[in-house]
Each structure stands twice: as C-alpha cells, then as structure tokens.
Design an enzyme around this catalytic site. Sequence first.
Site, short mmCIF file in Angstrom:
data_model
loop_
_atom_site.label_atom_id
_atom_site.label_comp_id
_atom_site.label_asym_id
_atom_site.label_seq_id
_atom_site.Cartn_x
_atom_site.Cartn_y
_atom_site.Cartn_z
NE ARG A 29 -4.20 -1.43 0.39
CZ ARG A 29 -5.28 -1.25 -0.34
NH1 ARG A 29 -5.56 -0.06 -0.83
NH2 ARG A 29 -6.09 -2.25 -0.61
CG ASP A 30 1.94 5.46 -2.20
OD1 ASP A 30 2.65 5.39 -3.21
OD2 ASP A 30 2.04 6.38 -1.35
CB ILE A 31 3.29 5.69 3.07
CG1 ILE A 31 3.13 5.96 4.55
CG2 ILE A 31 4.01 6.84 2.41
CD1 ILE A 31 4.42 6.00 5.30
CG ASN A 87 5.93 8.97 -11.66
OD1 ASN A 87 5.26 9.33 -12.62
ND2 ASN A 87 5.45 8.91 -10.43
CB VAL A 96 11.19 5.62 -4.21
CG1 VAL A 96 11.96 4.42 -3.67
CG2 VAL A 96 10.50 6.37 -3.07
CG HIS A 100 7.97 2.57 -7.58
ND1 HIS A 100 9.22 3.16 -7.57
CD2 HIS A 100 7.09 3.58 -7.53
CE1 HIS A 100 9.08 4.48 -7.50
NE2 HIS A 100 7.80 4.76 -7.49
CG HIS A 102 2.65 4.88 -8.65
ND1 HIS A 102 2.63 5.49 -7.41
CD2 HIS A 102 3.87 5.15 -9.17
CE1 HIS A 102 3.79 6.10 -7.20
NE2 HIS A 102 4.56 5.92 -8.26
P1 5GP Z 1 7.44 7.89 -7.09
O1 5GP Z 1 7.22 9.33 -6.73
O2 5GP Z 1 8.90 7.53 -6.97
O3 5GP Z 1 6.84 7.51 -8.40
O4 5GP Z 1 6.64 7.06 -6.02
C1 5GP Z 1 7.11 6.80 -4.74
C2 5GP Z 1 5.91 6.42 -3.93
O5 5GP Z 1 6.35 5.78 -2.76
C3 5GP Z 1 5.07 7.62 -3.49
O6 5GP Z 1 3.73 7.47 -3.94
C4 5GP Z 1 5.17 7.60 -1.97
O7 5GP Z 1 3.97 7.96 -1.35
C5 5GP Z 1 5.53 6.15 -1.68
N1 5GP Z 1 6.32 5.98 -0.46
C6 5GP Z 1 7.40 6.72 -0.07
N2 5GP Z 1 7.88 6.26 1.10
C7 5GP Z 1 7.11 5.20 1.43
C8 5GP Z 1 7.12 4.31 2.55
O8 5GP Z 1 7.93 4.38 3.46
N3 5GP Z 1 6.17 3.34 2.58
C9 5GP Z 1 5.24 3.20 1.57
N4 5GP Z 1 4.35 2.22 1.69
N5 5GP Z 1 5.20 4.04 0.51
C10 5GP Z 1 6.13 5.02 0.44
#
Ligand code: 5GP
Length: 346
Positions: A29-31, A87, A96, A100, A102
């Site tokens: 799950r996204d945080i 992304n 990150v 990954h 979404h």
């Molecule tokens: P990005 O911006 O790299 O495409 O997505 C990174 C995603 O990781 C974001 O939607 C963010 O909310 C999620 N995220 C960042 N840190 C954590 C975490 O510690 N735990 C979880 N479950 N999601 C995280």
Amino acid sequence: MSNTIFQRIIDREIPATIEFESDDIIAIRDIAPSASTHVLIIPKKPIPTVNDLTEADAELVGRVYLVARDLAAKYGIDASGYRIVTNCNADAGQTVFHLHFHLLGGQQLGRMNSHAPSHSTGRGNVLLEAGLVVLLAIGLAIGFNAMNPKAIAWLKPEYKRVEASQEELDRILGVSNTAAPGADASQATQPSTGSSTTTADVTAATPMATSAPSAPTPATNNSATAPAAAAPAEPAFVAEPGVIREIKLDAFKKLLGRKQVYLIDARIPEKFAEGHVNGAVNVDGNTVEANIPQILTIPKDRIIVIYCDGGHCELSHRVADVLKNFGYGPILIYTGGWAEWTASGK
Ligand code: 5GP
C-alpha cells in the site's frame, strides 16, 4: 550508496502493508495514497529506473502486470477501471529510485492531460493551453498554501479534530479504582473504564530519554517541569493503534513525566532549539514524510503526545497522521501547544 526505502521494506527493516509477495515481486500500500486504491508493485531486483531495464528484465516486468491484473480483480476495480503508472526521473517526479509501478483506482482518475504538448497550434489548443496554465497556477497555489504555516484554511487538508472524551482519557491515563500499585493517587480518582493492561505493561516501558532519537540538547530557556527523580510506578494504559485525540492543558500536565509517554515537538527545528517542553523530541511536521526512518525509531509501546505552536498550528496533526499510518497509538495532540504551555507559567 544507501538502500532505498523500498529495499528496506523488502528487507523487512521498515514495515509496510503487504498486498502481495513472491520471490521477485512485492506489492505494498502506498503510504500517501493518491487514489482510493493505491498500491505500489515493486520488482525486488534493485533497478533504479525504467532506463536501467535490460532484455533480461522483460519477463519480470511482464509479471508485474499480471500481479497488477490480479490485485485489480482482488480489489474489485478490474471492471470499473484502473491505471498503472511508472515515473522515470525528475520530470516525471520519481522520488524513490527503485523501479515501481503505481496501481491506482477505486475512483474516477480523470484524464491524463497534464502531459499535453506545449507546442500545439490552433485556437482550441491555445484555449487548452491557457486552461492548463490556469490549472497549473491553481495547483502551485494549493501546493504553496499547504506547505505554508500561514496558509488559507480552506485550501489546507482537513484534519479530523476529535477531543478525547473523559472516558477515553481515563482509559489512556490508566485511571481505575484498581490502579497499579504506587500509582499517583491524583490519577486514580475516576471509576474504572475497562483498562485491561497489567502492571507488567508499565514496568516494560523504558525511560523516554534513553530511546529518544537524537534529541537535541534542551535549550537554556526551556521552561518545562522536569519529571520527578524517583517516579512511582505508573498506572497501565491501553495501546490503541490508530487513535488520534486532542487534549487540553490539564491532561497534558498529567501525562508529562510519565515513562510511557513519548513526547514530540512538531515545530520547526529553529523554534525547538529556542525552547521546548522537557523530554520532547523534535519531529518537524513540515518534513515528517521525508523522515520516515526517524519516525520508525519511536517505540510502539508508548502513548504519543504531540504539540506544536498552538492556535491554528497543524504540524502536530501532520506528524500524528504519519504515526497513525505506521500503527502508533494512542496519539494525543495537545492543542494549546507551546503558546499555552509557556503562558501557563510552566
Ligand atoms: P514515485 O514518486 O517515486 O513515483 O513514487 C514513490 C511512492 O512511494 C510515493 O507514492 C510515496 O507515497 C511512496 N512511499 C514513499 N515512502 C514510502 C514508505 O515508506 N512506505 C510506503 N508504503 N510508501 C512510500
């Protein structure tokens, strides 16, 4: 190079809500969800970006899509629809750098028009571009507003503000007519409300100062009351993950000095350095999402008490929301904050 947050989740160094796991893929799950359903499907292989994929990864990426398909069916969004997004690097907003995907759904996601070409011609396109500029400006204003402590209230996120009832406070404070031996009598005047913890819970708690994550040295104009040197055994409390309640000065005073309490000052570090309540640890509410590793050093067996400036300050609620997502609780927000605390002459 240090491990990414996702690598640490894969290695079980950091908790996450795992929705699926196989030898080579994990889904969590996204945080900070951007839709009703927001899951991150992560290949365990540490591939930083899409640019780093090789032929050898083709099957792995294919399997990611099969996991997405199965999860969508599991959540019942397969027929209504969903979106899979990756992304890549700065322009896409990747934060990150561990590949990954979404998986977003459970609601209308809107059209993906924020990538409309900026060089298009024709009247319709000019209007579209003008509309996009206005939308972008509104977006920027909302973003700025959300980050700004003096923000306009209607543009800020709505925090649920629930004041702790007397019954909840009694339960959290461990007030009962069979309070733990040696409990402060002033905290044991209310009838029992069903506390089920034992004195063992109390003695298991470690002193706050020993586990506080790199708490800055208290400033000289700190005006808080120091906890008693030889504190009596504390009444038990009931751990209630996810519970956030607001409290007033009286309850705040009762909680101070208890070993079970983990006290957080959610203001900016500069204000914390100028003065803070004794024993408080600084977790800046403005940057809490970027400091998850610090958050996770906080022991789970504590009553979390948070304050910020008082008044309209929402930094405590920001910290509380993040802690709640990681299963902490009870979480108590002292709404009077630093302003009321100092004014009370403490
Ligand atoms: P990005 O911006 O790299 O495409 O997505 C990174 C995603 O990781 C974001 O939607 C963010 O909310 C999620 N995220 C960042 N840190 C954590 C975490 O510690 N735990 C979880 N479950 N999601 C995280």
